[in-house]
Design a protein around this motif. Sequence first.
Motif, PDB file in Angstrom:
ATOM      1  N   UNK A   1       0.772  -1.258   0.050  1.00 37.35           N
ATOM      2  CA  UNK A   1       0.007  -0.180   0.101  1.00 37.35           C
ATOM      3  C   UNK A   1       0.862   1.212  -0.048  1.00 37.35           C
ATOM      4  N   UNK A   2       1.900   1.391   0.807  1.00 33.95           N
ATOM      5  CA  UNK A   2       2.868   2.448   0.933  1.00 33.95           C
ATOM      6  C   UNK A   2       3.536   2.746  -0.197  1.00 33.95           C
ATOM      7  N   UNK A   3       3.887   1.601  -0.877  1.00 27.90           N
ATOM      8  CA  UNK A   3       4.837   1.601  -1.996  1.00 27.90           C
ATOM      9  C   UNK A   3       3.935   2.045  -3.124  1.00 27.90           C
ATOM     10  N   UNK A   4       2.782   1.601  -3.518  1.00 26.36           N
ATOM     11  CA  UNK A   4       2.037   2.108  -4.437  1.00 26.36           C
ATOM     12  C   UNK A   4       1.502   3.179  -4.237  1.00 26.36           C
ATOM     13  N   UNK A   5       1.106   3.824  -3.329  1.00 28.21           N
ATOM     14  CA  UNK A   5       0.728   5.228  -2.976  1.00 28.21           C
ATOM     15  C   UNK A   5       1.849   6.140  -3.412  1.00 28.21           C
ATOM     16  N   UNK A   6       3.194   5.962  -3.067  1.00 29.94           N
ATOM     17  CA  UNK A   6       4.247   6.654  -3.599  1.00 29.94           C
ATOM     18  C   UNK A   6       4.495   6.580  -5.238  1.00 29.94           C
ATOM     19  N   UNK A   7       4.306   5.550  -5.726  1.00 28.05           N
ATOM     20  CA  UNK A   7       4.120   5.276  -7.202  1.00 28.05           C
ATOM     21  C   UNK A   7       3.250   6.174  -7.942  1.00 28.05           C
ATOM     22  N   UNK A   8       2.033   6.262  -7.405  1.00 30.40           N
ATOM     23  CA  UNK A   8       0.975   6.992  -8.279  1.00 30.40           C
ATOM     24  C   UNK A   8       0.461   8.285  -7.721  1.00 30.40           C
ATOM     25  N   UNK A   9       1.065   8.948  -6.535  1.00 32.40           N
ATOM     26  CA  UNK A   9       0.260   9.960  -5.876  1.00 32.40           C
ATOM     27  C   UNK A   9       0.342  11.129  -6.837  1.00 32.40           C
ATOM     28  N   UNK A  10       1.495  11.433  -7.707  1.00 34.76           N
ATOM     29  CA  UNK A  10       1.498  12.434  -8.635  1.00 34.76           C
ATOM     30  C   UNK A  10       0.219  12.313  -9.804  1.00 34.76           C
ATOM     31  N   UNK A  11      -0.201  11.097  -9.917  1.00 34.63           N
ATOM     32  CA  UNK A  11      -1.253  10.964 -10.826  1.00 34.63           C
ATOM     33  C   UNK A  11      -2.631  10.839 -10.271  1.00 34.63           C
ATOM     34  N   UNK A  12      -2.633  11.200  -8.911  1.00 31.39           N
ATOM     35  CA  UNK A  12      -3.946  11.256  -8.320  1.00 31.39           C
ATOM     36  C   UNK A  12      -4.672   9.972  -8.298  1.00 31.39           C
ATOM     37  N   UNK A  13      -3.871   8.872  -8.031  1.00 26.55           N
ATOM     38  CA  UNK A  13      -4.481   7.651  -7.605  1.00 26.55           C
ATOM     39  C   UNK A  13      -3.960   7.406  -6.031  1.00 26.55           C
ATOM     40  N   UNK A  14      -4.948   7.644  -5.283  1.00 22.07           N
ATOM     41  CA  UNK A  14      -4.678   7.346  -3.601  1.00 22.07           C
ATOM     42  C   UNK A  14      -4.610   5.954  -3.340  1.00 22.07           C
ATOM     43  N   UNK A  15      -3.896   5.623  -2.434  1.00 24.00           N
ATOM     44  CA  UNK A  15      -3.944   4.141  -1.981  1.00 24.00           C
ATOM     45  C   UNK A  15      -3.769   4.234  -0.336  1.00 24.00           C
ATOM     46  N   UNK A  16      -4.552   3.717   0.157  1.00 23.80           N
ATOM     47  CA  UNK A  16      -4.641   3.581   1.746  1.00 23.80           C
ATOM     48  C   UNK A  16      -5.224   2.176   2.131  1.00 23.80           C
ATOM     49  N   UNK A  17      -4.679   2.045   3.355  1.00 21.17           N
ATOM     50  CA  UNK A  17      -4.898   0.507   3.948  1.00 21.17           C
ATOM     51  C   UNK A  17      -5.474   0.848   5.293  1.00 21.17           C
ATOM     52  N   UNK A  18      -6.703  -0.119   5.711  1.00 23.13           N
ATOM     53  CA  UNK A  18      -7.464  -0.323   6.807  1.00 23.13           C
ATOM     54  C   UNK A  18      -6.627  -1.288   7.588  1.00 23.13           C
ATOM     55  N   UNK A  19      -6.570  -1.227   8.895  1.00 25.26           N
ATOM     56  CA  UNK A  19      -6.103  -2.445   9.681  1.00 25.26           C
ATOM     57  C   UNK A  19      -7.160  -2.614  10.786  1.00 25.26           C
ATOM     58  N   UNK A  20      -8.030  -3.517  10.380  1.00 26.16           N
ATOM     59  CA  UNK A  20      -9.181  -4.021  11.471  1.00 26.16           C
ATOM     60  C   UNK A  20      -8.551  -4.874  12.700  1.00 26.16           C
ATOM     61  N   UNK A  21      -9.135  -4.555  13.856  1.00 27.14           N
ATOM     62  CA  UNK A  21      -8.640  -5.584  15.022  1.00 27.14           C
ATOM     63  C   UNK A  21      -9.914  -6.694  14.831  1.00 27.14           C
ATOM     64  N   UNK A  22     -10.408  -6.902  15.923  1.00 28.77           N
ATOM     65  CA  UNK A  22     -11.311  -8.281  15.997  1.00 28.77           C
ATOM     66  C   UNK A  22     -12.380  -7.728  15.714  1.00 28.77           C
ATOM     67  N   UNK A  23     -13.064  -8.150  14.718  1.00 34.54           N
ATOM     68  CA  UNK A  23     -14.367  -7.480  14.056  1.00 34.54           C
ATOM     69  C   UNK A  23     -15.110  -8.738  13.897  1.00 34.54           C
ATOM     70  N   UNK A  24     -16.521  -8.346  14.300  1.00 40.21           N
ATOM     71  CA  UNK A  24     -17.524  -9.573  14.170  1.00 40.21           C
ATOM     72  C   UNK A  24     -17.833 -10.151  12.850  1.00 40.21           C
ATOM     73  N   UNK A  25     -16.981 -11.157  12.150  1.00 34.08           N
ATOM     74  CA  UNK A  25     -17.118 -11.635  10.697  1.00 34.08           C
ATOM     75  C   UNK A  25     -17.055 -13.147  11.186  1.00 34.08           C
ATOM     76  N   UNK A  26     -17.390 -13.840   9.779  1.00 33.88           N
ATOM     77  CA  UNK A  26     -17.188 -15.327   9.930  1.00 33.88           C
ATOM     78  C   UNK A  26     -15.846 -15.639  10.129  1.00 33.88           C
ATOM     79  N   UNK A  27     -14.794 -14.912   9.741  1.00 29.42           N
ATOM     80  CA  UNK A  27     -13.395 -15.306  10.287  1.00 29.42           C
ATOM     81  C   UNK A  27     -12.917 -15.432  11.588  1.00 29.42           C
ATOM     82  N   UNK A  28     -13.597 -14.341  12.389  1.00 32.51           N
ATOM     83  CA  UNK A  28     -13.424 -14.272  13.798  1.00 32.51           C
ATOM     84  C   UNK A  28     -14.331 -15.213  14.568  1.00 32.51           C
TER      85      UNK A  28
END
Length: 246
Positions: free
Chosen positions: A164-191
């Motif tokens: 995410x960080x790398x790609x954000x740096x690569x394309x920032x000048x072309x207005x492609x924004x790249x961000x990440x969400x880091x969930x904790x314990x969330x009520x999903x089928x996985x948990x």
Amino acid sequence: MTGRLEGKVAIVTGAGSGMGAAMVRRFCAEGARTIAVDVSGAQDDTARDAGANCVPVHADVSVAVEVESFVRLAVDRFGKLDIICNNAGIQGPLGLTADYAEEDWDRVIAVNLKGVFLGMKYAIPEMLKIGGGSIVNTSSMAALVAFPTLPAYSASKGGVSCLTRLTAAEYASQNVRVNAILPGAIDTGMTRGMPKEYLQGAIDATLMGRIGRPEEIANLALFLASDEASFITGTETQVDGGYTLV
């Protein structure tokens, strides 16, 4: 506020349940025409719930031709692509690193990390054609702190954060924004599929003392996908109730 994604075209992977389904519902409610991607078949249920602006697609995010196909579908159906949420992920079995099966490692890395790479690989060229876009990748608090017996999952999510960080740096000048969400314990089928003591341990270590809701992840995904976040790229935001603070 409504219509925050009016006129936008989005793809959400892992859309059959949990955080992905919540993202699809929220995006459609805010005006986005959305491709809901999942390998389970449950994307059809998500699309029915989300309404006429949602198109379900059965696809495996670790297979390049299938990712290319659903990106092409979005463009052919709706004329462009503004947003992709690379959310699909699997936990894989629990096991110590030295005992972990190679085939289990390969599958987790393929879905969780290669799937994000492929999503960006095929989405970015379409975003560049329209002058930019927003990519939201689902990482995990496992990218920041150790979760013994989850070597493949943790490694894959660390990779997602770095990519995410790398790609954000690569394309920032072309207005492609790249961000990440880091969930904790969330009520999903996985948990819910985790051993009870493992999940309870995560909840006990969460300062807010509870499990999170998929909608709380979708709220952040909506903001990051929208023009409200137009000067935000390369970020990794924990949504973990304070787990990683101490």
